[in-house]
Scaffold this motif. Structure first.
Motif, mmCIF file in Angstrom:
data_model
loop_
_atom_site.group_PDB
_atom_site.id
_atom_site.type_symbol
_atom_site.label_atom_id
_atom_site.label_comp_id
_atom_site.label_asym_id
_atom_site.label_seq_id
_atom_site.Cartn_x
_atom_site.Cartn_y
_atom_site.Cartn_z
ATOM 1 N N TYR A 1 0.850 -1.186 0.000
ATOM 2 C CA TYR A 1 0.000 0.000 0.000
ATOM 3 C C TYR A 1 0.888 1.240 0.000
ATOM 4 O O TYR A 1 1.603 1.496 0.971
ATOM 5 N N PHE B 1 -1.145 -1.214 -4.672
ATOM 6 C CA PHE B 1 -2.018 -0.110 -5.018
ATOM 7 C C PHE B 1 -1.441 1.180 -4.481
ATOM 8 O O PHE B 1 -0.794 1.218 -3.453
ATOM 9 N N ILE C 1 -8.228 3.169 -1.901
ATOM 10 C CA ILE C 1 -8.697 1.802 -2.108
ATOM 11 C C ILE C 1 -10.160 1.705 -1.701
ATOM 12 O O ILE C 1 -10.584 2.328 -0.742
ATOM 13 N N LEU D 1 -10.503 -4.117 -3.639
ATOM 14 C CA LEU D 1 -9.642 -5.057 -2.933
ATOM 15 C C LEU D 1 -10.224 -6.460 -2.968
ATOM 16 O O LEU D 1 -9.505 -7.429 -3.225
#
Length: 139
Positions: A90, A122, A126, A131
């Motif tokens: 992330y 990513f 999000i 996800l």
């Protein structure tokens, strides 16, 4: 200025990742790891158990990267249930070049240490839907 070299992973974090792998077949859970820029080491930020994708997303800082070891319940059409392991990288927008480089260059070390080869990456906000879709692609 902090070093932009990859972070190291100490034995206590390696042991925690091994424990996570052993427990991961029982529930939806996550281990959030961060790079401590002062010590240049990967450290455990949080451990979450029995949480939804929405709850996981709520735990992520808006401007700081994280590595996420994630195990989730996946129900197949034929009735089988699996708890696959994923490594999520992330890196949110606005976190800074130094953080981006450090996390990207440390990702392979975390992957090797955790034994999880698939990295889901990513870099922007999000959503639970995105996800969930990414997690289901693997299996």
């Amino acid at each position: 200025m902090a070093s932009m070299s990859p972070c190291t992973i100490e034995k206590d974090v390696l042991d925690a990742m091994k424990k996570f792998r052993r427990l991961s077949n029982k529930s939806t859970m996550a281990m959030l790891l961060r790079c401590d820029m002062k010590t240049n080491q990967v450290v455990i930020d949080k451990e979450l158990k029995d949480m939804s994708v929405e709850e996981l997303i709520d735990e992520l800082p808006s401007r700081e990267p994280r590595f996420i070891l994630h195990s989730h319940e996946l129900k197949h059409a034929d009735g089988r249930v699996q708890y696959p392991l994923n490594l999520i990288l992330y890196i949110p927008d606005g976190c800074g070049t130094n953080n981006r480089f450090t996390y990207a260059s440390t990702a392979n070390s975390v992957s090797e240490a955790s034994g999880i080869t698939r990295i889901i990456e990513f870099r922007e906000d999000i959503s639970p839907e995105w996800l969930t879709k990414e997690l289901q692609k693997t299996y």
